[in-house]
Design a protein around this motif. Structure first.
Motif, PDB file in Angstrom:
ATOM      1  N   ILE A 175       4.419  -4.556  37.256  1.00 42.85           N
ATOM      2  CA  ILE A 175       4.850  -3.204  37.604  1.00 42.85           C
ATOM      3  C   ILE A 175       5.464  -2.550  36.370  1.00 42.85           C
ATOM      4  CG2 ILE A 175       7.126  -3.894  38.487  1.00 42.85           C
ATOM      5  CD1 ILE A 175       6.648  -1.754  40.725  1.00 42.85           C
ATOM      6  N   LEU A 176       5.062  -1.324  36.121  1.00 45.33           N
ATOM      7  CA  LEU A 176       5.590  -0.565  34.994  1.00 45.33           C
ATOM      8  C   LEU A 176       6.943   0.037  35.361  1.00 45.33           C
ATOM      9  CD1 LEU A 176       2.367   1.387  33.907  1.00 45.33           C
ATOM     10  CD2 LEU A 176       3.261  -0.761  32.981  1.00 45.33           C
ATOM     11  N   ARG A 177       7.741   0.344  34.353  1.00 44.76           N
ATOM     12  CA  ARG A 177       9.055   0.971  34.598  1.00 44.76           C
ATOM     13  C   ARG A 177       8.908   2.256  35.415  1.00 44.76           C
ATOM     14  NH1 ARG A 177      13.731   0.588  32.351  1.00 44.76           N
ATOM     15  NH2 ARG A 177      13.879   2.739  31.617  1.00 44.76           N
ATOM     16  N   VAL A 178       7.935   3.087  35.047  1.00 45.06           N
ATOM     17  CA  VAL A 178       7.754   4.352  35.763  1.00 45.06           C
ATOM     18  C   VAL A 178       7.417   4.106  37.232  1.00 45.06           C
ATOM     19  CG1 VAL A 178       5.299   4.647  35.179  1.00 45.06           C
ATOM     20  CG2 VAL A 178       6.721   6.654  35.622  1.00 45.06           C
ATOM     21  N   GLN A 179       6.622   3.079  37.500  1.00 45.17           N
ATOM     22  CA  GLN A 179       6.263   2.767  38.883  1.00 45.17           C
ATOM     23  C   GLN A 179       7.477   2.258  39.653  1.00 45.17           C
ATOM     24  OE1 GLN A 179       3.205  -0.060  37.914  1.00 45.17           O
ATOM     25  NE2 GLN A 179       1.569   1.454  38.099  1.00 45.17           N
ATOM     26  N   ALA A 180       8.278   1.417  39.018  1.00 47.26           N
ATOM     27  CA  ALA A 180       9.466   0.873  39.681  1.00 47.26           C
ATOM     28  C   ALA A 180      10.470   1.985  39.995  1.00 47.26           C
ATOM     29  CB  ALA A 180      10.108  -0.203  38.809  1.00 47.26           C
ATOM     30  N   ILE A 181      10.682   2.877  39.036  1.00 45.23           N
ATOM     31  CA  ILE A 181      11.634   3.975  39.254  1.00 45.23           C
ATOM     32  C   ILE A 181      11.119   4.921  40.336  1.00 45.23           C
ATOM     33  CG2 ILE A 181      12.731   5.979  38.177  1.00 45.23           C
ATOM     34  CD1 ILE A 181      12.595   4.305  35.504  1.00 45.23           C
ATOM     35  N   ALA A 182       9.835   5.237  40.287  1.00 46.54           N
ATOM     36  CA  ALA A 182       9.246   6.111  41.309  1.00 46.54           C
ATOM     37  C   ALA A 182       9.333   5.459  42.685  1.00 46.54           C
ATOM     38  CB  ALA A 182       7.799   6.447  40.961  1.00 46.54           C
ATOM     39  N   ALA A 183       9.142   4.149  42.742  1.00 44.63           N
ATOM     40  CA  ALA A 183       9.238   3.435  44.019  1.00 44.63           C
ATOM     41  C   ALA A 183      10.643   3.550  44.601  1.00 44.63           C
ATOM     42  CB  ALA A 183       8.856   1.964  43.823  1.00 44.63           C
ATOM     43  N   LEU A 184      11.649   3.375  43.755  1.00 41.79           N
ATOM     44  CA  LEU A 184      13.029   3.484  44.231  1.00 41.79           C
ATOM     45  C   LEU A 184      13.333   4.898  44.723  1.00 41.79           C
ATOM     46  CD1 LEU A 184      14.866   1.388  41.501  1.00 41.79           C
ATOM     47  CD2 LEU A 184      14.385   0.733  43.873  1.00 41.79           C
ATOM     48  N   ALA A 185      12.930   5.884  43.934  1.00 45.68           N
ATOM     49  CA  ALA A 185      13.181   7.274  44.331  1.00 45.68           C
ATOM     50  C   ALA A 185      12.493   7.602  45.649  1.00 45.68           C
ATOM     51  CB  ALA A 185      12.723   8.224  43.225  1.00 45.68           C
ATOM     52  N   SER A 186      11.292   7.088  45.828  1.00 40.96           N
ATOM     53  CA  SER A 186      10.540   7.348  47.061  1.00 40.96           C
ATOM     54  C   SER A 186      11.192   6.671  48.262  1.00 40.96           C
ATOM     55  CB  SER A 186       9.098   6.864  46.901  1.00 40.96           C
ATOM     56  OG  SER A 186       8.393   6.992  48.108  1.00 40.96           O
ATOM     57  N   GLY A 187      11.458   5.385  48.129  1.00 42.34           N
ATOM     58  CA  GLY A 187      12.035   4.635  49.244  1.00 42.34           C
ATOM     59  C   GLY A 187      13.431   5.089  49.628  1.00 42.34           C
ATOM     60  N   LEU A 188      14.191   5.545  48.644  1.00 45.97           N
ATOM     61  CA  LEU A 188      15.549   6.019  48.909  1.00 45.97           C
ATOM     62  C   LEU A 188      15.578   7.508  49.270  1.00 45.97           C
ATOM     63  CD1 LEU A 188      17.351   4.090  46.023  1.00 45.97           C
ATOM     64  CD2 LEU A 188      17.551   3.641  48.489  1.00 45.97           C
ATOM     65  N   ASN A 189      14.395   8.105  49.334  1.00 42.13           N
ATOM     66  CA  ASN A 189      14.254   9.525  49.692  1.00 42.13           C
ATOM     67  C   ASN A 189      15.021  10.453  48.762  1.00 42.13           C
ATOM     68  OD1 ASN A 189      12.568   9.125  52.021  1.00 42.13           O
ATOM     69  ND2 ASN A 189      14.398   8.317  53.036  1.00 42.13           N
ATOM     70  N   TYR A 190      15.012  10.130  47.473  1.00 38.68           N
ATOM     71  CA  TYR A 190      15.656  10.990  46.498  1.00 38.68           C
ATOM     72  C   TYR A 190      14.773  12.194  46.219  1.00 38.68           C
ATOM     73  CZ  TYR A 190      18.975   7.268  45.202  1.00 38.68           C
ATOM     74  OH  TYR A 190      19.954   6.315  45.202  1.00 38.68           O
ATOM     75  N   GLY A 191      15.365  13.338  46.216  1.00 38.92           N
ATOM     76  CA  GLY A 191      14.669  14.565  45.860  1.00 38.92           C
ATOM     77  C   GLY A 191      15.366  15.220  44.687  1.00 38.92           C
ATOM     78  N   VAL A 192      14.654  16.078  43.993  1.00 37.16           N
ATOM     79  CA  VAL A 192      15.242  16.770  42.854  1.00 37.16           C
ATOM     80  C   VAL A 192      15.951  18.029  43.330  1.00 37.16           C
ATOM     81  CG1 VAL A 192      13.635  15.892  41.144  1.00 37.16           C
ATOM     82  CG2 VAL A 192      13.065  17.948  42.382  1.00 37.16           C
ATOM     83  N   THR A 193      17.013  18.389  42.621  1.00 36.67           N
ATOM     84  CA  THR A 193      17.739  19.604  42.971  1.00 36.67           C
ATOM     85  C   THR A 193      17.525  20.700  41.938  1.00 36.67           C
ATOM     86  OG1 THR A 193      19.739  18.833  41.858  1.00 36.67           O
ATOM     87  CG2 THR A 193      19.512  18.317  44.224  1.00 36.67           C
ATOM     88  N   ILE A 194      17.002  20.302  40.762  1.00 37.42           N
ATOM     89  CA  ILE A 194      16.696  21.280  39.719  1.00 37.42           C
ATOM     90  C   ILE A 194      15.294  21.001  39.198  1.00 37.42           C
ATOM     91  CG2 ILE A 194      19.088  21.741  39.062  1.00 37.42           C
ATOM     92  CD1 ILE A 194      18.842  19.745  36.836  1.00 37.42           C
ATOM     93  N   ASP A 195      14.805  21.841  38.330  1.00 39.04           N
ATOM     94  CA  ASP A 195      13.443  21.728  37.827  1.00 39.04           C
ATOM     95  C   ASP A 195      13.189  20.348  37.204  1.00 39.04           C
ATOM     96  OD1 ASP A 195      10.815  22.681  36.980  1.00 39.04           O
ATOM     97  OD2 ASP A 195      11.687  22.659  34.959  1.00 39.04           O
ATOM     98  N   PRO A 196      12.226  19.580  37.728  1.00 35.01           N
ATOM     99  CA  PRO A 196      11.996  18.232  37.223  1.00 35.01           C
ATOM    100  C   PRO A 196      11.514  18.189  35.768  1.00 35.01           C
ATOM    101  CG  PRO A 196      10.386  18.792  38.917  1.00 35.01           C
ATOM    102  CD  PRO A 196      11.391  19.895  38.878  1.00 35.01           C
TER     103      PRO A 196
END
Length: 172
Positions: free
Chosen positions: A94-115
């Motif tokens: 698993i790549l770092r980007v995939q691991a971080i995206a997985a955490l953000a997805s599973g934890l339902n993190y959303g952005v509050t400002i322009d990504p």
């Protein structure tokens, strides 16, 4: 592991039984993490989420696979997804980007400002972040769950996640 930069985080994570060392007494903090191992880390390290999608039978994950239950949970709680043709690819690194995206997805993190502006502001290598992961990386950045070492401005999104680097985010 004696001089590893994440030693304190690794020890804290192993104390919480998030990760264990190998039978030979080593931890191997620089060893890459597979998708199955990452699913197992999520299963132990993170609060149990409600299933938000029905289960799926991955053709490459037999029922007796050591991480079958963790993989099923990671899929149902949207931490990890599969590949076409009902594949999970449990032995794929698993790549770092995939691991971080997985955490953000599973934890339902959303952005509050322009990504885009967020990743440009925080990471000198923002151009290496795949477009599918920009919002997830920005959300994880806002939540301060990303650990970059030794250069905090270098995300290194397409490098393999390692045992030591994966744990440093979980032990905080």
């Amino acid at each position: 592991m004696q001089n590893h930069w994440a030693k304190a985080s690794i020890l804290a994570a192993t104390k919480r039984n998030i990760f264990k060392g190998y039978v030979d007494g080593t931890f191997r903090p620089n060893a890459p993490v597979t998708r199955a191992e990452f699913a197992a880390i999520i299963s132990v390290a993170l609060p149990k989420q409600l299933s938000s999608r029905p289960g799926i039978r991955f053709t490459d994950v037999p029922a007796n696979h050591w991480a079958a239950k963790a993989i099923a949970e990671a899929y149902q709680t949207k931490y990890l997804s599969g590949y076409p043709n009902s594949l999970f690819k449990p032995n794929e690194l698993i790549l770092r980007v995939q691991a971080i995206a997985a955490l953000a997805s599973g934890l339902n993190y959303g952005v509050t400002i322009d990504p885009i502006n967020t990743v440009k502001k925080y990471y000198s290598d923002f151009g290496q972040i795949p477009s599918y992961a920009t919002s997830a990386i920005a959300a994880a950045t806002e939540k301060r769950i990303i650990v970059n070492y030794p250069d905090i401005k270098s995300l290194q999104p397409n490098q393999n996640a390692t045992r030591g680097r994966s744990l440093s985010g979980f032990s905080q």
